[in-house]
Design an enzyme around this catalytic site. Sequence first.
Site, PDB file in Angstrom:
ATOM      1  N   ASP A 101      -8.119  86.223  42.508  1.00 11.52           N
ATOM      2  CA  ASP A 101      -7.081  85.180  42.587  1.00 11.52           C
ATOM      3  C   ASP A 101      -6.900  84.669  44.025  1.00 11.52           C
ATOM      4  O   ASP A 101      -5.765  84.612  44.531  1.00 11.52           O
ATOM      5  CB  ASP A 101      -5.732  85.713  42.084  1.00 11.52           C
ATOM      6  CG  ASP A 101      -5.820  86.427  40.749  1.00 11.52           C
ATOM      7  OD1 ASP A 101      -6.584  85.968  39.890  1.00 11.52           O
ATOM      8  OD2 ASP A 101      -5.111  87.449  40.572  1.00 11.52           O
ATOM      9  N   GLU A 123      -3.366  79.215  33.150  1.00  9.00           N
ATOM     10  CA  GLU A 123      -2.791  79.908  34.324  1.00  9.00           C
ATOM     11  C   GLU A 123      -3.501  79.406  35.574  1.00  9.00           C
ATOM     12  O   GLU A 123      -4.296  78.471  35.522  1.00  9.00           O
ATOM     13  CB  GLU A 123      -2.949  81.429  34.177  1.00  9.00           C
ATOM     14  CG  GLU A 123      -4.390  81.906  34.119  1.00  9.00           C
ATOM     15  CD  GLU A 123      -4.515  83.401  33.811  1.00  9.00           C
ATOM     16  OE1 GLU A 123      -3.522  84.100  33.612  1.00  9.00           O
ATOM     17  OE2 GLU A 123      -5.679  83.862  33.747  1.00  9.00           O
TER      18      GLU A 123
HETATM   19  O1  FUB Z   1      -4.729  88.915  38.585  1.00  7.17           O
HETATM   20  C1  FUB Z   1      -3.849  88.983  37.487  1.00  7.17           C
HETATM   21  C2  FUB Z   1      -3.913  87.724  36.701  1.00  7.17           C
HETATM   22  O2  FUB Z   1      -5.243  87.486  36.252  1.00  7.17           O
HETATM   23  C3  FUB Z   1      -3.575  86.481  37.482  1.00  7.17           C
HETATM   24  O3  FUB Z   1      -2.213  86.330  37.730  1.00  7.17           O
HETATM   25  C4  FUB Z   1      -4.183  85.457  36.593  1.00  7.17           C
HETATM   26  O4  FUB Z   1      -4.299  84.197  37.153  1.00  7.17           O
HETATM   27  C5  FUB Z   1      -5.516  86.094  36.280  1.00  7.17           C
HETATM   28  O5  FUB Z   1      -6.472  85.851  37.272  1.00  7.17           O
END
Ligand code: FUB
Length: 326
Positions: A12, A228
């Site tokens: 991320d 997301e």
């Molecule tokens: O790293 C945890 C979660 O996985 C992140 O918040 C999302 O975007 C995904 O990459």
Amino acid sequence: MPPLITHLYTADPSAHVFEGKVYIYPSHDRETDIQFNDNGDQYDMEDYHVFSTESLDPLAPVVDHGIVLHAKDVPWVSKQLWAPDAAFKNGKYYLYFPARDREGIFRIGVAVGDKPEGPFTPDPEPIKGSYSIDPASFVDDDGNAYIYFGGLWGGQLQCYQGGHDVFDPSWSGPKEPSGAGVHALTPRVAKLTGDMRQFDGEVQEVVILAPETGEKILADDHDRRFFEAAWMHKRGGVYYFSYSTGDTHYLCYATGTSPLGPFTYGGRILEPVLGWTTHHSIVEFKEKWYLFHHDCELSGGVDHLRSVKVKEIFYDKDGKIVTEKP
Ligand code: FUB
């Protein structure tokens, strides 16, 4: 392209140019015995490291500045320090991070530091009115600052269909709206207060339109709907809102003329990488544009053990991002 960081698992990546260097604010993945599930429980991170580099040459060293924030130092946090971001304003650096509170509900916190590499001192409470995951901050040329956020399934965005402050636990888990004509859930944006530590006014929905209809993207359009990993960058006066499509594993973007949208879907930035999640940032450095992202090659395909990578990206003459393959 090899990972930028090999002594830890990182994911991320939110990259920014501060003080002439590239600073990377990633999640810090770790081994866990927690069984994989579609709620993301296996993403059980407990601290953040910050990294910096003076060059994006593949051989240039990347400095690990060590742990800059730990879950045990944040009174409201119970677990799961997920994807963070950072911003600079008023001579201070701000680290934004999502985590589950003592009731198991994701909130967004802020921690403040004097240097881009921290350390960061967390505010004792999460940002009032914050919810869900994946904060991405954006300071516009006029000095106004915004924070984008939201994530489906384990990220709990679908639990707020009754209002920004109404958490509906019956929607917890890998669930989202579906059905003919149903609109996709939208990412969220809020303006930040002058001190960068609270929302300034109401949380707003980030509308993403389908170019062929001019209507909102539909919930069943999993190749294009927001899942997301929100990110905002501005190039040539155009606002590029980019995101992950989650279960279809694309990084996509949409463009607009205002940081608050609406945005029109523009295409894919990156085809699926090895691993379930895909998450990114886009930054200009020394007159080139770079995509920071992650994959699971270093761990041999373990979904929750990811590694940050970078690659240059290109825009065509109309400002469309050329799709990259991993
Ligand atoms: O790293 C945890 C979660 O996985 C992140 O918040 C999302 O975007 C995904 O990459």
